[in-house]
Design a protein around this motif. Structure first.
Motif, PDB file in Angstrom:
ATOM      1  N   PHE A 150       0.843  -1.207   0.000  1.00  0.00           N
ATOM      2  CA  PHE A 150       0.000   0.000   0.000  1.00  0.00           C
ATOM      3  C   PHE A 150       0.869   1.244   0.000  1.00  0.00           C
ATOM      4  CE2 PHE A 150      -1.761   3.487   2.513  1.00  0.00           C
ATOM      5  CZ  PHE A 150      -2.843   3.835   1.706  1.00  0.00           C
ATOM      6  N   PHE A 151       1.892   1.257   0.860  1.00  0.00           N
ATOM      7  CA  PHE A 151       2.750   2.434   0.929  1.00  0.00           C
ATOM      8  C   PHE A 151       3.505   2.652  -0.374  1.00  0.00           C
ATOM      9  CE2 PHE A 151       6.578   4.836   2.020  1.00  0.00           C
ATOM     10  CZ  PHE A 151       5.972   5.977   2.525  1.00  0.00           C
ATOM     11  N   ALA A 152       3.933   1.556  -1.013  1.00  0.00           N
ATOM     12  CA  ALA A 152       4.627   1.663  -2.300  1.00  0.00           C
ATOM     13  C   ALA A 152       3.715   2.300  -3.340  1.00  0.00           C
ATOM     14  CB  ALA A 152       5.100   0.298  -2.761  1.00  0.00           C
ATOM     15  N   ARG A 153       2.471   1.836  -3.406  1.00  0.00           N
ATOM     16  CA  ARG A 153       1.513   2.424  -4.355  1.00  0.00           C
ATOM     17  C   ARG A 153       1.216   3.873  -4.007  1.00  0.00           C
ATOM     18  NH1 ARG A 153      -1.075  -2.313  -3.262  1.00  0.00           N
ATOM     19  NH2 ARG A 153      -2.808  -1.242  -2.279  1.00  0.00           N
ATOM     20  N   PHE A 154       1.034   4.155  -2.719  1.00  0.00           N
ATOM     21  CA  PHE A 154       0.751   5.510  -2.255  1.00  0.00           C
ATOM     22  C   PHE A 154       1.909   6.455  -2.597  1.00  0.00           C
ATOM     23  CE2 PHE A 154       1.286   8.674   1.165  1.00  0.00           C
ATOM     24  CZ  PHE A 154       0.123   9.410   0.982  1.00  0.00           C
ATOM     25  N   ALA A 155       3.129   6.036  -2.270  1.00  0.00           N
ATOM     26  CA  ALA A 155       4.308   6.871  -2.538  1.00  0.00           C
ATOM     27  C   ALA A 155       4.467   7.101  -4.034  1.00  0.00           C
ATOM     28  CB  ALA A 155       5.564   6.224  -1.958  1.00  0.00           C
ATOM     29  N   SER A 168       2.138   7.035  -6.334  1.00  0.00           N
ATOM     30  CA  SER A 168       1.067   7.914  -6.819  1.00  0.00           C
ATOM     31  C   SER A 168       1.321   9.366  -6.453  1.00  0.00           C
ATOM     32  CB  SER A 168      -0.288   7.485  -6.229  1.00  0.00           C
ATOM     33  OG  SER A 168      -0.614   6.196  -6.657  1.00  0.00           O
ATOM     34  N   ILE A 169       1.697   9.606  -5.196  1.00  0.00           N
ATOM     35  CA  ILE A 169       1.963  10.981  -4.751  1.00  0.00           C
ATOM     36  C   ILE A 169       3.150  11.569  -5.498  1.00  0.00           C
ATOM     37  CG2 ILE A 169       2.698  12.405  -2.795  1.00  0.00           C
ATOM     38  CD1 ILE A 169      -0.229  11.584  -2.655  1.00  0.00           C
ATOM     39  N   THR A 170       4.192  10.781  -5.675  1.00  0.00           N
ATOM     40  CA  THR A 170       5.376  11.268  -6.386  1.00  0.00           C
ATOM     41  C   THR A 170       5.034  11.601  -7.832  1.00  0.00           C
ATOM     42  OG1 THR A 170       6.806   9.933  -4.976  1.00  0.00           O
ATOM     43  CG2 THR A 170       7.751  10.713  -7.020  1.00  0.00           C
ATOM     44  N   ALA A 171       4.284  10.722  -8.478  1.00  0.00           N
ATOM     45  CA  ALA A 171       3.892  10.981  -9.869  1.00  0.00           C
ATOM     46  C   ALA A 171       2.988  12.205  -9.953  1.00  0.00           C
ATOM     47  CB  ALA A 171       3.193   9.757 -10.455  1.00  0.00           C
ATOM     48  N   PHE A 194      11.003  12.346   1.614  1.00  0.00           N
ATOM     49  CA  PHE A 194      11.004  10.909   1.841  1.00  0.00           C
ATOM     50  C   PHE A 194      10.276  10.157   0.726  1.00  0.00           C
ATOM     51  CE2 PHE A 194      11.662  12.733   6.041  1.00  0.00           C
ATOM     52  CZ  PHE A 194      12.828  12.084   6.389  1.00  0.00           C
ATOM     53  N   LEU A 195       9.154  10.709   0.273  1.00  0.00           N
ATOM     54  CA  LEU A 195       8.423  10.046  -0.807  1.00  0.00           C
ATOM     55  C   LEU A 195       9.228  10.044  -2.106  1.00  0.00           C
ATOM     56  CD1 LEU A 195       4.782  11.347  -0.269  1.00  0.00           C
ATOM     57  CD2 LEU A 195       5.685   9.074   0.214  1.00  0.00           C
ATOM     58  N   ILE A 196       9.830  11.178  -2.420  1.00  0.00           N
ATOM     59  CA  ILE A 196      10.616  11.270  -3.646  1.00  0.00           C
ATOM     60  C   ILE A 196      11.856  10.387  -3.552  1.00  0.00           C
ATOM     61  CG2 ILE A 196      12.017  12.825  -5.066  1.00  0.00           C
ATOM     62  CD1 ILE A 196       9.901  15.008  -4.421  1.00  0.00           C
ATOM     63  N   GLY A 210       3.345  25.283   6.668  1.00  0.00           N
ATOM     64  CA  GLY A 210       2.768  24.433   5.625  1.00  0.00           C
ATOM     65  C   GLY A 210       3.802  23.950   4.628  1.00  0.00           C
ATOM     66  N   THR A 211       4.621  24.867   4.124  1.00  0.00           N
ATOM     67  CA  THR A 211       5.628  24.473   3.135  1.00  0.00           C
ATOM     68  C   THR A 211       6.709  23.594   3.756  1.00  0.00           C
ATOM     69  OG1 THR A 211       6.830  26.560   3.462  1.00  0.00           O
ATOM     70  CG2 THR A 211       5.260  26.452   1.621  1.00  0.00           C
ATOM     71  N   THR A 212       7.060  23.853   4.993  1.00  0.00           N
ATOM     72  CA  THR A 212       8.077  23.022   5.657  1.00  0.00           C
ATOM     73  C   THR A 212       7.587  21.594   5.829  1.00  0.00           C
ATOM     74  OG1 THR A 212       8.974  24.939   6.806  1.00  0.00           O
ATOM     75  CG2 THR A 212       9.482  22.776   7.738  1.00  0.00           C
ATOM     76  N   ILE A 213       6.361  21.435   6.274  1.00  0.00           N
ATOM     77  CA  ILE A 213       5.810  20.087   6.476  1.00  0.00           C
ATOM     78  C   ILE A 213       5.707  19.346   5.150  1.00  0.00           C
ATOM     79  CG2 ILE A 213       3.714  18.816   7.103  1.00  0.00           C
ATOM     80  CD1 ILE A 213       3.318  20.954   9.336  1.00  0.00           C
ATOM     81  N   ILE A 214       5.189  20.015   4.128  1.00  0.00           N
ATOM     82  CA  ILE A 214       5.050  19.368   2.818  1.00  0.00           C
ATOM     83  C   ILE A 214       6.419  18.993   2.268  1.00  0.00           C
ATOM     84  CG2 ILE A 214       4.386  19.777   0.412  1.00  0.00           C
ATOM     85  CD1 ILE A 214       2.003  21.417   1.570  1.00  0.00           C
TER      86      ILE A 214
END
Length: 158
Positions: free
Chosen positions: A15-20, A22-25, A73-75, A63-67
C-alpha cells in the motif's frame, strides 16, 4: 535456476509503495504545480487582511516546511526504486552480453576507490581507441586489454 520476484510483500508495504508512487507521480504534474501556486497566491492576497502578521507568515512557513519534509522521503523512496530497477536492467544486459565483463554486475556496490580505478581504466581504453582510430569498437574490460596488446604485436611484426 531462475529467480522469481517476491510475491509475498506485506499489504502495508505494498500500500505504501503504491501511495508513494502515486503521490510522487502526481506531485510532478502541471495540476499540482498550479494548485501550489494558487495556494501561495491566495496566501499572498490574504496578507493585507491579516496585516502581514507573524501568524500569517507562520501559516505559509509551517505548511511548506511540512510538505517539503514529507515529500523528501516520498521522492527519495521513488528514486531508490527507480535506481534499483535501472541497475537490474543494466545487470541483465551485462549478464546477457557474451563479451561484457561480468565483474561490472552490481558495480553500484563498489567502493569509491574501485569506481575510480575502473573509470581511469575506461579513460585509458578510450584514449587507446582514439589513438587506434577505432572509436566504434567496444570491448569488455578484459577483451580491451587483450585486443590492444594483439594490435601492438601485429604492428610490431610489420
Amino acid at each position: 535456476m531462475f529467480l522469481t520476484p517476491p510475491t509475498s510483500a506485506s499489504s502495508s508495504s505494498s500500500f505504501f509503495a503504491r501511495f508513494a508512487g502515486s503521490i510522487t507521480a502526481w506531485s510532478g504534474t502541471t495540476l499540482a504545480f498550479c494548485l501550489a501556486l494558487g495556494l501561495v497566491l491566495i496566501w499572498a492576497l490574504m496578507g493585507p487582511l491579516f496585516h502581514y502578521s507573524e501568524t500569517w507568515q507562520l501559516v505559509i512557513n509551517t505548511g511548506t516546511t511540512i510538505i517539503t519534509f514529507l515529500m523528501v522521503f516520498l521522492i527519495q523512496r521513488a528514486q531508490n526504486k527507480d535506481s534499483l530497477v535501472l541497475h537490474l536492467k543494466l545487470n541483465e544486459l551485462i549478464a546477457a552480453h557474451k563479451g561484457a565483463s561480468n565483474r561490472l554486475i552490481n558495480a553500484q556496490d563498489f567502493t569509491e576507490d574501485e569506481i575510480h580505478v575502473l573509470h581511469q581504466y575506461f579513460c585509458l581504453l578510450a584514449e587507446k581507441a582514439k589513438h587506434d582510430h577505432d572509436l566504434g569498437r567496444t570491448h569488455s574490460v578484459e577483451e580491451a586489454e587483450e585486443n590492444h596488446q594483439e594490435k601492438r604485436r601485429a604492428r610490431a611484426r610489420k
